[in-house]
Write a protein that holds these residues in place. Structure first.
Motif, PDB file in Angstrom:
ATOM      1  N   GLY A  71       0.811  -1.208   0.000  1.00  0.00           N
ATOM      2  CA  GLY A  71       0.000   0.000   0.000  1.00  0.00           C
ATOM      3  C   GLY A  71       0.848   1.264   0.000  1.00  0.00           C
TER       4      GLY A  71
ATOM      5  N   ARG B 234     -11.902  -3.102  -8.505  1.00  0.00           N
ATOM      6  CA  ARG B 234     -11.115  -4.174  -9.120  1.00  0.00           C
ATOM      7  C   ARG B 234     -11.346  -4.241 -10.623  1.00  0.00           C
ATOM      8  NH1 ARG B 234     -11.666 -10.071  -6.614  1.00  0.00           N
ATOM      9  NH2 ARG B 234     -10.692  -8.951  -4.883  1.00  0.00           N
TER      10      ARG B 234
ATOM     11  N   ILE C  89      -9.621  -0.807 -12.263  1.00  0.00           N
ATOM     12  CA  ILE C  89      -8.298  -0.320 -11.898  1.00  0.00           C
ATOM     13  C   ILE C  89      -7.375  -0.173 -13.099  1.00  0.00           C
ATOM     14  CG2 ILE C  89      -7.511  -2.661 -11.292  1.00  0.00           C
ATOM     15  CD1 ILE C  89      -6.423   0.615  -9.578  1.00  0.00           C
TER      16      ILE C  89
ATOM     17  N   TYR D  36      -8.682   3.838  -3.400  1.00  0.00           N
ATOM     18  CA  TYR D  36      -7.792   2.886  -2.731  1.00  0.00           C
ATOM     19  C   TYR D  36      -7.355   3.432  -1.373  1.00  0.00           C
ATOM     20  CZ  TYR D  36      -3.873  -0.043  -1.491  1.00  0.00           C
ATOM     21  OH  TYR D  36      -3.035  -0.884  -0.796  1.00  0.00           O
TER      22      TYR D  36
ATOM     23  N   GLN E  27     -10.159   2.852   1.042  1.00  0.00           N
ATOM     24  CA  GLN E  27     -10.239   1.441   1.421  1.00  0.00           C
ATOM     25  C   GLN E  27      -9.127   1.067   2.392  1.00  0.00           C
ATOM     26  OE1 GLN E  27     -10.330  -1.173  -1.953  1.00  0.00           O
ATOM     27  NE2 GLN E  27     -12.305  -0.429  -2.710  1.00  0.00           N
TER      28      GLN E  27
ATOM     29  N   THR F  37       0.765  -1.100  -9.319  1.00  0.00           N
ATOM     30  CA  THR F  37      -0.629  -1.545  -9.385  1.00  0.00           C
ATOM     31  C   THR F  37      -0.720  -3.061  -9.472  1.00  0.00           C
ATOM     32  OG1 THR F  37      -1.197   0.529 -10.495  1.00  0.00           O
ATOM     33  CG2 THR F  37      -2.824  -1.256 -10.600  1.00  0.00           C
TER      34      THR F  37
ATOM     35  N   LEU G 221      -1.195  -4.887  -6.050  1.00  0.00           N
ATOM     36  CA  LEU G 221      -2.367  -4.659  -5.196  1.00  0.00           C
ATOM     37  C   LEU G 221      -3.256  -5.904  -5.110  1.00  0.00           C
ATOM     38  CD1 LEU G 221      -3.602  -1.091  -6.235  1.00  0.00           C
ATOM     39  CD2 LEU G 221      -2.088  -1.726  -4.350  1.00  0.00           C
TER      40      LEU G 221
ATOM     41  N   LEU H 257      -7.026  -5.995  -4.239  1.00  0.00           N
ATOM     42  CA  LEU H 257      -8.174  -5.153  -3.968  1.00  0.00           C
ATOM     43  C   LEU H 257      -9.307  -5.923  -3.318  1.00  0.00           C
ATOM     44  CD1 LEU H 257      -8.112  -3.127  -7.312  1.00  0.00           C
ATOM     45  CD2 LEU H 257      -7.240  -2.419  -5.078  1.00  0.00           C
TER      46      LEU H 257
END
Length: 415
Positions: free
Chosen positions: A230, A297, A300, A349, A352, A408, A411, A413
């Motif tokens: 993150g 998701r 993205i 993001y 979240q 990315t 990640l 998600l």
């Protein structure tokens, strides 16, 4: 009390969040450029002004415990308005560079505090579905403040420059207008910000309690699942933009003989404040709608492409150096639309990642990493540009988009 619609305050709150930031980081850049400061100095000193946004987690627990988020929002808005007026008074002085930088520092700390309270208020006043729906709206109006500052206000400054022939006077009047606009926003929020039941100060405030809360805030943040990934995402997703944001306006201002486009102050305001704002608004709203319906998701990767690939327009502009304002406007629309659509993924993001206990303070830490990711590359952007020239510099920006794609892929998600 009658329930207040989010449409009545989310757009104006994030416009107010973006306005001081654009004054500190963008309007100041154009002003210093017009008053003869070099690209390297501009990037370095305005880059340092990112520091309050980097270190704001150090006082974010106090925002959680003392007073209400609503109180912090309105108090900081009043202080920011006073800071803008201070800049307006000191621009015509002999030591304008030092004095205006001091007021910009005051504004930066006040604005960083306002950001903590505003983002916490957003999460307290809206449920999760509304947060997803309005994330595009909030980022759009944040960027509208950015475009209004470097668009409409710059057009005003350019008009005053040409009509009076006095650059310091023109920018002083421009900052007085900006101060009045911000004070008006403060007055509006005094009446139209809601009073959510969950927005309440702590009933048990002590030195021990503050320290424990401060410590727990950081411990629980770094104990989150995927914390390392993150943080990398927060730092590197905007690496190209961190550098491009510092040099795009000097590129528009510098004469063609120096590799720029040679636009006037008024033309820059027109490009950024009309066509750019349309592209940004459409991109941000469509991004928020897409995520609220189908989840982050699913969207993205289209958003990563949208925020990265349109940077190619600067490579094109630096090689062609068109004199057609219409063509420049088309390029501005493409870049701003892509940014508005792609930035939605980044902001959602962060929301979240911060969700859970201490979410206001955790979100502040997230935005601090975001600011750090903008600060360090931005400080070096002017030096890189002067060393490379605009053409190679913009190619370097495209190479940096690989970092956006790379982080990315790491990640995981939630939706």
């Amino acid at each position: 009390m009658k329930k207040i619609s989010p449409w009545a305050w989310v757009p104006t709150l994030y416009f107010a969040q973006g306005l001081p930031y654009v004054a500190v980081m963008t309007v100041s850049l154009i002003m210093y450029k017009r008053m003869g400061i070099s690209n390297a100095e501009i990037a370095f000193y305005t880059g340092w002004l990112n520091l309050p946004w980097v270190i704001k987690p150090l006082w974010s627990p106090f925002i959680d415990l003392l007073k209400t988020k609503r109180w912090w929002i309105t108090s900081m808005q009043l202080l920011i308005g006073a800071g803008l007026a201070g800049i307006a008074f000191t621009i015509p002085t002999s030591y304008f560079f030092q004095l205006t930088l001091a007021f910009f520092w005051l504004m930066a700390f006040s604005s960083a505090t306002h950001d903590i309270a505003a983002d916490g208020f957003y999460m307290l006043a809206l449920d999760k579905r509304q947060q997803a729906l309005f994330v595009g709206i909030r980022s759009t109006f944040y960027r509208i403040a950015t475009i209004a500052g470097q668009g409409l206000l710059i057009m005003l400054a350019g008009y005053l420059e040409s009509s009076t022939g006095n650059i310091p006077y023109a920018w002083s009047i421009t900052f007085f207008v900006l101060a009045g606009l911000f004070i008006g926003t403060w007055c509006y929020h005094k009446f139209f910000l809601p009073h959510p039941d969950t927005d309440a100060p702590s009933t048990q405030v002590s030195a021990s309690n503050l320290w424990n809360e401060f410590w727990q805030t950081f411990v629980t943040f770094f104990q989150k699942k995927e914390a390392k990934v993150g943080i990398l995402f927060m730092l590197l997703y905007r690496l190209p933009e961190a550098q491009l944001a510092k040099m795009s306006i000097p590129f528009l201002i510098d004469p063609i003989s120096e590799g720029g486009l040679g636009l006037t102050t008024e033309q820059i305001g027109f490009v950024q404040g009309t066509v750019g704002i349309i592209g940004l608004t459409l991109g941000g709203i469509l991004g928020g709608i897409a995520v609220s319906r189908h989840g982050l998701r699913r969207w993205i990767w289209p958003m990563v492409c949208a925020i990265s690939i349109p940077d190619l327009v600067y490579v094109y502009l630096s090689y062609v150096q068109p004199t057609s304002l219409s063509l420049i406007n088309v390029c501005a629309f493409i870049e701003q639309f892509g940014y508005g659509f792609g930035f939605t993924a980044y902001m959602l993001y962060l929301i979240q990642f911060a969700d859970g206990e201490h979410k206001t303070a955790h979100y502040a830490i997230c935005t601090a990493f975001m600011a750090l990711g903008m600060m360090i590359p931005g400080m070096a952007a002017g030096w890189l540009q002067e060393m490379m020239g605009y053409r190679i510099f913009f190619i370097w920006i495209m190479m940096c988009t690989l970092s956006t794609f790379g982080v990315t892929t790491l990640l995981k998600l939630k939706d």
